[in-house]
Design an enzyme around this catalytic site. Structure first.
Site, PDB file in Angstrom:
ATOM      1  N   GLY A  49       0.836  -1.193   0.000  1.00  0.00           N
ATOM      2  CA  GLY A  49       0.000   0.000   0.000  1.00  0.00           C
ATOM      3  C   GLY A  49       0.871   1.242   0.000  1.00  0.00           C
ATOM      4  CB  ILE A  73       3.771   1.702   4.359  1.00  0.00           C
ATOM      5  CG1 ILE A  73       3.026   2.632   5.318  1.00  0.00           C
ATOM      6  CG2 ILE A  73       5.129   1.316   4.934  1.00  0.00           C
ATOM      7  CD1 ILE A  73       2.540   1.940   6.579  1.00  0.00           C
ATOM      8  NE  ARG A 119      -8.257  -8.291  -1.519  1.00  0.00           N
ATOM      9  CZ  ARG A 119      -9.096  -7.602  -2.299  1.00  0.00           C
ATOM     10  NH1 ARG A 119      -9.733  -8.203  -3.285  1.00  0.00           N
ATOM     11  NH2 ARG A 119      -9.299  -6.320  -2.099  1.00  0.00           N
ATOM     12  NE  ARG A 158      -3.241  -2.040  13.189  1.00  0.00           N
ATOM     13  CZ  ARG A 158      -2.565  -0.913  13.080  1.00  0.00           C
ATOM     14  NH1 ARG A 158      -1.250  -0.928  13.056  1.00  0.00           N
ATOM     15  NH2 ARG A 158      -3.186   0.244  12.983  1.00  0.00           N
ATOM     16  CD  GLU A 166       1.095  -6.689  29.833  1.00  0.00           C
ATOM     17  OE1 GLU A 166       1.567  -6.330  30.935  1.00  0.00           O
ATOM     18  OE2 GLU A 166       0.261  -6.022  29.198  1.00  0.00           O
ATOM     19  CG  HIS A 190       2.117   1.021  17.449  1.00  0.00           C
ATOM     20  ND1 HIS A 190       0.769   1.129  17.728  1.00  0.00           N
ATOM     21  CD2 HIS A 190       2.211   1.087  16.102  1.00  0.00           C
ATOM     22  CE1 HIS A 190       0.096   1.265  16.594  1.00  0.00           C
ATOM     23  NE2 HIS A 190       0.944   1.239  15.592  1.00  0.00           N
TER      24      HIS A 190
END
Length: 316
Positions: free
Chosen positions: A148, A150, A171, A228, A260, A276
């Site tokens: 996309g 990026i 896709r 993600r 964590e 992130h």
């Protein structure tokens, strides 16, 4: 009107919001903190994932603005059921994230993490020898999964800037930029020295990089994930890194958003981790802060946002 900032945004965006509304800063971007602070606001701007029951607690809310592109940050089905518009900012931080991806390639190929750590605890000559493990990236192959905004920029930088071979998979292979050679995912992971994941999280991409897919990567290759977290099956990646089935990984996103204390990734020397922030530069924050504020005020005024995520709620 009250607008909740789940995460800080650029001061220019805050000033714009304050011209029309009261700005409330989230005391803590945990699920409990978000639920508590959203109780009496009319809109929210977020860069963090909202809890699934967010709209049960945000009774007054009339609009949600994603400070970025991540549709998985907001429980969209619940928003649409309540007729609450949600907007995002596609491409707003694409350049910053693309530059992060290229930085990750350099960091990994030049063995920077080991060298950076060694020079603080070992002798100069011993550390200097670690440079012999470094690589030039010009003759290497970059494989981009999800080309996309990026991915297109990564392809251009790697292809035109470094002269690298660039493979692309998504896709619609017919929509790849000229810098990226269209290939199947299996071929991409088998031939790439860097596998760069920039695709969104969908039912089809969830755990796309599981143990089987990771096993198809070269033992000398690196995985870079800025898309993600849940696109990569974290347990399988940890095992691949522990057993040196791949050379290493640089990750900016994680399966459960926050790492964590004691998470297995934190103990792995061949995992380079950031919280992130790939798209978080001063330049992108200025662009996106202003855009997020404008879109939020537009929705609160009853106007249609420019980048509607759930247009089915719009009643003309």
């Amino acid at each position: 009107m009250k607008v909740l900032l789940v995460d800080p945004i650029d001061p220019s965006g805050v000033a714009l919001l304050r011209s029309k509304a009261e700005v409330v800063h989230c005391s803590e971007a945990s699920f409990d903190g978000i639920r508590r602070d959203a109780a009496d606001v009319d809109a929210a701007i977020t860069r963090s994932r909202l809890p699934d029951d967010f709209f049960d607690h945000a009774k007054r809310i009339k609009a949600v603005m994603i400070h970025g592109t991540g549709l998985d940050l907001v429980p969209l089905k619940a928003a649409s059921e309540r007729g609450i518009p949600v907007a995002n900012i596609p491409g707003g931080n694409a350049q910053s994230v693309a530059e992060y991806c290229v930085m990750a390639m350099m960091v990994l190929a030049r063995n920077f993490p080991e060298i950076h750590s060694s020079i603080r605890t070992k002798q100069w000559d011993e550390t200097r020898l670690l440079g012999a493990k470094s690589h030039e990236i010009a003759a290497m192959t970059t494989g981009i999964v999800g080309v996309g905004e990026i991915g297109k920029r990564v392809a251009k930088i790697c292809g035109s800037g470094f002269g690298m071979r660039v493979l692309g998979h998504q896709r619609r292979l017919d929509r790849l930029p000229p810098e990226a050679e269209p290939v199947t995912l299996d071929r991409l992971v088998a031939e790439s020295d860097f596998v760069v994941v920039t695709c969104p999280l969908t039912p089809e991409t969830h755990h796309l990089f599981n143990g089987k897919m990771l096993s198809k990567m070269k033992s000398t290759s690196w995985l870079i994930n800025v898309g993600r977290g849940a696109v990569v099956e974290e347990a399988a990646l940890v095992e691949a890194l522990q057993k040196k089935r791949i050379a290493g990984a640089m990750l900016d996103v994680y399966e459960h958003y926050r790492l964590e204390p004691g998470h297995p990734l934190l103990s792995l020397e061949n995992a380079v981790l950031t919280p992130h922030l790939a798209g978080m530069t001063q330049e992108s924050r200025r662009r996106m802060g202003a855009a997020a504020a404008e879109e939020t005020l537009r929705m609160l005024a009853g106007e249609k946002p420019k980048n509607f995520v759930n247009p089915e709620v719009w009643k003309s």
